[in-house]
Design a protein around this motif. Sequence first.
Motif, PDB file in Angstrom:
ATOM      1  N   PRO A  67       0.847  -1.196   0.000  1.00 49.27           N
ATOM      2  CA  PRO A  67       0.000   0.000   0.000  1.00 49.27           C
ATOM      3  C   PRO A  67       0.881   1.245   0.000  1.00 49.27           C
ATOM      4  O   PRO A  67       2.039   1.191   0.421  1.00 49.27           O
ATOM      5  N   ALA A  68       0.338   2.368  -0.456  1.00 50.57           N
ATOM      6  CA  ALA A  68       1.158   3.571  -0.645  1.00 50.57           C
ATOM      7  C   ALA A  68       1.357   4.382   0.638  1.00 50.57           C
ATOM      8  O   ALA A  68       2.265   5.196   0.717  1.00 50.57           O
ATOM      9  N   TRP A  69       0.498   4.187   1.639  1.00 49.70           N
ATOM     10  CA  TRP A  69       0.579   5.028   2.846  1.00 49.70           C
ATOM     11  C   TRP A  69       1.787   4.657   3.724  1.00 49.70           C
ATOM     12  O   TRP A  69       2.285   3.535   3.664  1.00 49.70           O
ATOM     13  N   PRO A  70       2.250   5.597   4.570  1.00 54.19           N
ATOM     14  CA  PRO A  70       3.422   5.348   5.419  1.00 54.19           C
ATOM     15  C   PRO A  70       3.173   4.266   6.471  1.00 54.19           C
ATOM     16  O   PRO A  70       2.040   4.105   6.946  1.00 54.19           O
ATOM     17  N   HIS A  71       4.239   3.540   6.823  1.00 48.80           N
ATOM     18  CA  HIS A  71       4.163   2.475   7.830  1.00 48.80           C
ATOM     19  C   HIS A  71       5.239   2.680   8.893  1.00 48.80           C
ATOM     20  O   HIS A  71       6.337   3.136   8.581  1.00 48.80           O
ATOM     21  N   TYR A  72       4.900   2.295  10.118  1.00 45.74           N
ATOM     22  CA  TYR A  72       5.863   2.349  11.218  1.00 45.74           C
ATOM     23  C   TYR A  72       5.856   0.996  11.925  1.00 45.74           C
ATOM     24  O   TYR A  72       4.833   0.588  12.481  1.00 45.74           O
ATOM     25  N   TYR A  73       6.982   0.277  11.852  1.00 49.98           N
ATOM     26  CA  TYR A  73       7.074  -1.080  12.413  1.00 49.98           C
ATOM     27  C   TYR A  73       7.745  -1.041  13.779  1.00 49.98           C
ATOM     28  O   TYR A  73       8.880  -0.574  13.907  1.00 49.98           O
TER      29      TYR A  73
END
Length: 290
Positions: free
Chosen positions: A204-210
Amino acid sequence: TEMADSEMDYNIVFPDAGTSERHWQGTKEPVVILLGWAGSKDKHLSKYSSIYNEQGCVTIRYTAPIKTVFISESFGYKELSSIALKLLEILFDYEVESSPIFFHVFSNGGFMLYRYIVEFLHTDKQFSSLNVIGAVVDSAPGSGNVRGALRALKAILGPQISPVLRYILLSLFAVTVFMLRIVLYPLTKYIHKNHYDAVRDNPPAWPHYYLYSKADQVIRHKDVEDFVESFRRKGVQAEYFDFGSSSHVSHFRDFPEEYAAKCRSFLVTCMKDLEGTELKRRHHVQSQNQ
């Protein structure tokens, strides 16, 4: 308000207007969808949702049934797909579909469900208007890790079932998963990709924080790091943070203030990015109309 659907046991909480206004001044408050780890109770998830409720967000909490995560997915039944569809439809039921949407996903159990949500958002016209701004992913995703999956299942089964039955269930699960998900995976992936490959291959294009930990005994830290790197190579904004010593889905328990602060600041960043995009879009529309 807290609601439970007859078919789906979810909870939705609306903040009071004052809290929302204080945090989001004139902007629509975000809707945060929390997808629990297999075996998590709502009382566990509510502690996480309070991070966002205190910030004036609407929250929806849901955990997929254990059998769906461990059995249906392992055998390639896409039962979670229909659950993903219902969860997205809840946004329309409560008329919050035009609000910014944010996900908080826990472990492989939550990530398997997230995978189908992402697929619907990519392919289904009904959901093309939804505005997803970002996702926090806690202790996931892991790939082809039979030992980690066994540890997770063992923890869920708990001490209440007899040792003999536990041994039989774990053995059956181990053999099945090893055959279907590792030995035969080069063939079965054409019928049913695992969650890790499906999201990595079509991110997906939205930002991710792992949020993860090298001490996690269920999810290998290298799986998370490799996953983030693959997102970055495809131009998706992805960050990760290693809590170092906390065990699987225990980062909030061990580091409550730091964890909550990281989630809140990431959400605020995603909302600011949204405002920037909105302004650019308005300027573009105005310049076209002139």
